[in-house]
Write a protein that holds these residues in place. Structure first.
Motif, short mmCIF file in Angstrom:
data_model
loop_
_atom_site.label_atom_id
_atom_site.label_comp_id
_atom_site.label_asym_id
_atom_site.label_seq_id
_atom_site.Cartn_x
_atom_site.Cartn_y
_atom_site.Cartn_z
N ARG A 67 0.83 -1.21 0.00
CA ARG A 67 0.00 0.00 0.00
C ARG A 67 0.87 1.26 0.00
O ARG A 67 0.53 2.27 -0.64
N ASP A 68 1.98 1.23 0.74
CA ASP A 68 2.81 2.43 0.85
C ASP A 68 3.91 2.49 -0.20
O ASP A 68 4.72 3.41 -0.21
N ASP A 69 3.94 1.52 -1.10
CA ASP A 69 4.92 1.55 -2.20
C ASP A 69 4.29 2.30 -3.37
O ASP A 69 3.81 1.71 -4.34
N LEU A 70 4.29 3.62 -3.30
CA LEU A 70 3.60 4.45 -4.29
C LEU A 70 4.18 4.27 -5.69
O LEU A 70 3.48 4.48 -6.68
N ASP A 71 5.46 3.91 -5.77
CA ASP A 71 6.06 3.68 -7.09
C ASP A 71 5.34 2.60 -7.86
O ASP A 71 5.43 2.54 -9.08
N CYS A 72 4.63 1.73 -7.15
CA CYS A 72 3.96 0.62 -7.81
C CYS A 72 2.70 1.06 -8.56
O CYS A 72 2.33 0.44 -9.56
N TYR A 73 2.03 2.11 -8.08
CA TYR A 73 0.71 2.38 -8.66
C TYR A 73 0.34 3.85 -8.77
O TYR A 73 -0.77 4.17 -9.17
N ILE A 74 1.27 4.77 -8.46
CA ILE A 74 1.00 6.20 -8.57
C ILE A 74 2.02 6.83 -9.53
O ILE A 74 3.23 6.62 -9.37
N PRO A 75 1.58 7.59 -10.53
CA PRO A 75 2.52 8.25 -11.45
C PRO A 75 3.31 9.35 -10.75
O PRO A 75 2.81 10.00 -9.82
N SER A 76 4.53 9.55 -11.18
CA SER A 76 5.40 10.56 -10.58
C SER A 76 6.02 11.44 -11.66
O SER A 76 6.03 11.09 -12.85
N VAL A 77 6.55 12.57 -11.23
CA VAL A 77 7.25 13.50 -12.10
C VAL A 77 8.57 13.86 -11.43
O VAL A 77 8.75 13.65 -10.23
N GLU A 78 9.50 14.40 -12.21
CA GLU A 78 10.80 14.77 -11.65
C GLU A 78 11.29 16.06 -12.27
O GLU A 78 11.31 16.21 -13.49
N MET A 79 11.68 17.01 -11.41
CA MET A 79 12.19 18.30 -11.85
C MET A 79 13.43 18.64 -11.04
O MET A 79 13.39 18.66 -9.81
N ASN A 80 14.54 18.87 -11.76
CA ASN A 80 15.82 19.19 -11.12
C ASN A 80 16.21 18.16 -10.06
O ASN A 80 16.68 18.50 -8.97
#
Length: 756
Positions: free
Chosen positions: A367-380
């Motif tokens: 449940r707390d492994d957000l990399d598994c099911y939530i999209p992310s973005v990266e800036m700098n």
């Protein structure tokens, strides 16, 4: 054996009881009759009058009285029903959104079994737990299908009331700055210079493409010999390759230009084994993101999964100064997902990707492994997850795939302004200056008692996101019957969204097929104002163009009916005329007042067999009396010989409007095409770039053609084709994967060739 049989009967009885205790969800097009709802309606597809309920037929009087009999117009008043309160889980990993004002868009019917309180419409997530529980329940549903066959309903709707906690999950758009009134810098430069731009659909909205020019340099994405961006200096037909941007581990996708800034969009993928432990820790919540700490390797033994690993995709945006050396980008940004599309309004880029989490079809993930099911973005170098209330959830899901939309400011070194996501894949993207519309297919099926699907209906889900100076906010959702095939089938005008769909629906026992087009008008909340069904019954929609209050629609079976519709009253669309001619237009473009250009396919008027390409000019000065003023045909080459022979002709203009160069000001119509010939077991492939001019009295004149040269020592290879064309001053530049050829506009005489 008896136990298995009893289990099967129990599950089967449960499915039948669920099917009996709830009414189907109503969409915004309730009145399109269901051909499989009863035996009497089995042949409804052959009778257009049965498509619409009698109450709406009775309402359509007045202006529609003169409408030809085959298409049927219907109009519905806006729904005044109130939204239904829905429960959602309380977040344990992010703050729960506060109560928001009641949405103004009317919900669809929520008459469902009490054990499944389905959201009335697409809504933003209440928390990451909300998304997690929905995905887990979908996985359990899929597992049930694998165990017992197709016994479950189509898709999955999360039983929110059983997930614990309560929250108001109505979406309240965040406040945005006032809209800008100035046109984009690139558009201003183009207007003041003598060079062509990408063939954009909407004025003021720049579309990304594989070729761009600022009137001095030509920027070309090449993937034939290497994945790179080639920068060519052009001056009076002379050319010089001055630089190359090469990223060995990524794939160049498309380009944008703004003033002296070149925006390069790349995609790359990386492989990660499933037994590699990845954990993330959630930090403070920002306006639209939740920052993530650097992943830490778990000391516990990693879980073992049945597959070896996954490919995760990422899309990168790099901003370069066109006056610099192109060695180092000024700014870099990335977001999860494979590149889908992008638009640019003034100095703001709206990047759209499709992201598929790596856990797909794997039951166990944390449940707390957000990399598994939530999209992310990266800036700098700072990674952030999109906040839950910026993730839009559909009524139900049958797979986990996100459409991610970010707003960027190229005048800001940090680029990123905001981001949002839609749980569901993107099909067609349309953008006005104020809104982005994301569409996806939705299928609804009806199971028979013999366990086979009786029939299915295809819908298009439309999600609307407002855009303003890089801010992206979900504002409305709606659904229309049928399929939208390209962005020109959608148009926003005076606050009304006009949509054309193609309906293909099989009757009972799959023994009959209904084909026709439908024209919708939706209000700003995507509620239906009207729908006109039965356009070109028995035919496929080929192209659409909206020009002000008029909609032009082309369908085809053996001839090309060009329809014109008056949509000045969006609640009451009126068909004005139907013109039947051989062939059909794949693309339509306003040439001038009263003239509409069509580019497409020529065909035999008796059997509809394709005979070549053609360019048409339609007279639309009187939309109640359309006619084809002039036509120019490019015939398929003739073949002969004693052996098996064939020939085929095609053009990128049939499916990609950006390959077409149309300039009434310079009197140029140009596009690439190619043909293949096989004669006596000998194969020939030829690519050409053709240029026309037009006179309203004399018709089309062939300026000339630029042909691809024969292979010369490996510099050029068979199969390379012209992709794009543009002009700078008095010269045309025809561009292929491995070569660019310049020629004079006045006579198409070749000046130079430059190979990559």
């Amino acid at each position: 054996m008896k136990k298995r049989f009893f289990t099967f009967i129990t599950v089967f009885a449960l499915v039948l009881s669920l099917a009996a205790c709830g009414e189907p969800v109503a969409d915004i097009d309730d009145d399109f009759s269901d051909p499989v709802s009863s035996d009497e309606n089995e042949d409804d597809y052959n009778n257009t009058e049965n498509i619409v309920d009698e109450k709406n037929n009775n309402e359509n009087t007045g202006d529609n009285a003169d409408t030809p009999a085959s298409p049927t117009s219907e109009t519905e008043p806006l729904s005044t029903s109130e939204p239904v309160s829905t429960s959602a889980p309380t977040s344990t990993s992010a703050p729960t959104p506060t109560s928001a004002p009641t949405p103004t868009s009317a919900p669809v019917s929520t008459s469902k079994p009490t054990s499944s309180a389905i959201p009335a419409e697409n809504v933003s997530a209440a928390s990451y737990d909300h998304i997690y529980e929905m995905i887990k329940a979908m996985q359990a549903e899929n597992q049930n299908i694998r165990d017992y066959g197709n016994l479950a309903s189509d898709g999955f709707s999360m039983p929110l009331e059983e997930s614990g906690g309560e929250a108001d999950i109505a979406f309240a758009p965040a406040a945005s700055p006032a809209p800008e009134s100035a046109a984009g810098m690139m558009a201003e430069d183009n207007a003041q210079s003598n060079f062509s731009d990408t063939n954009n659909q909407v004025e003021g909205v720049q579309e990304s493409d594989i070729v761009k020019t600022d009137g001095k340099n030509i920027y070309i994405i090449s993937s034939y010999h290497n994945s790179a961006v080639n920068i060519v200096r052009a001056n009076n037909g002379e050319m010089e390759l001055i630089n190359t941007l090469d990223m060995k581990d990524a794939y160049p996708q498309e380009l944008l230009l703004y003033g002296n800034k070149l925006i390069v969009i790349w995609s790359k993928s990386s492989y990660t084994p499933y037994n590699k432990p990845i954990t993330t820790t959630e930090g403070d919540r920002a306006d639209t993101f939740v920052e993530a700490e650097a992943p830490e390797m778990s000391s516990a033994a990693p879980p073992i999964h049945p597959w070896g690993g996954w490919n995760e995709s990422e899309t990168i945006v790099e901003v370069y100064s066109t006056s610099g050396s192109f060695k180092t980008p000024e700014s870099t940004y990335s977001q999860k997902g494979w590149y889908s599309s992008s638009r640019m309004v003034n100095n703001n880029i709206y990047l759209i990707t499709t992201y598929s989490p790596y856990f797909y079809n794997i039951i166990d993930f944390a449940r707390d492994d957000l990399d598994c099911y939530i999209p992310s973005v990266e800036m700098n170098g700072v990674k952030s997850f999109i906040a839950p209330d910026c993730i839009v959830l559909p009524e139900r899901i049958d797979n986990v795939q996100y459409t991610v939309i970010s707003g960027l400011d190229v005048n800001n070194h940090d680029l990123l302004v905001s981001a949002a996501a839609n749980l569901g894949y993107s099909n067609i993207i349309y953008s006005s200056q104020d809104n982005i519309y994301v569409t996806s297919h939705v299928y609804e099926r009806t199971p028979l008692v013999n366990m086979f699907w009786d029939s299915q209906r295809e819908y298009t889900q439309i999600n609307k996101f407002s855009i303003n100076r890089g801010h992206v906010n979900f504002t409305a959702s709606g659904k229309v019957r049928g399929n939208i095939q390209n962005q020109f089938w959608i148009d926003e005008y005076k606050g009304v969204l006009r949509v054309v769909t193609q309906v293909w629906e099989w009757g009972r026992n799959w023994d009959s097929l209904y084909m026709a087009g439908s024209l919708y008008a939706l209000d700003e909340n995507l509620n239906q104002l009207s729908v006109f069904h039965g356009i070109g019954e028995g035919e496929n929609v080929q192209s659409v163009r909206f020009e002000g209050d008029i909609a032009y629609i082309v369908t085809f079976l053996t001839t090309d009916p060009l329809y014109s519709f008056d949509m000045s009253d969006p609640r009451n669309p009126v068909m004005l005329d139907e013109l039947k001619i051989p062939g059909f237009s794949r693309y339509m473009h306003r040439w001038s007042d009263g003239l509409l250009l069509g580019i497409g396919v020529d065909a035999d008027e008796n059997d509809g067999i394709r005979t070549g390409l053609k360019v048409s000019m339609f007279d639309t000065s009187d939309n109640e009396s359309l006619f084809e003023r002039h036509v120019f045909a490019i015939d398929t080459p003739k073949v002969g010989g004693t052996g098996w022979s064939w020939a085929w002709i095609s053009s990128p203009a049939e499916h990609d409007h950006r390959s077409i160069l149309v300039s009434p000001e310079r009197n140029i119509i140009a596009f690439p095409y190619s043909y293949s010939i096989s004669t006596n077991n000998k194969y020939e492939y030829v690519s050409k770039y053709v240029m026309f001019s037009y006179d309203k009295h004399a018709g089309f004149s062939l300026i000339g053609e630029i042909s691809m040269k024969e292979p010369d020592g490996g510099t050029h290879s068979w199969g390379d084709s012209f992709m794009r064309g543009l002009y700078i001053d008095d010269y045309i530049y025809a561009i292929a994967n491995s070569v660019i050829i310049s020629a004079r506009i006045e006579d198409a005489k070749v000046v130079r060739e430059l190979y990559f």
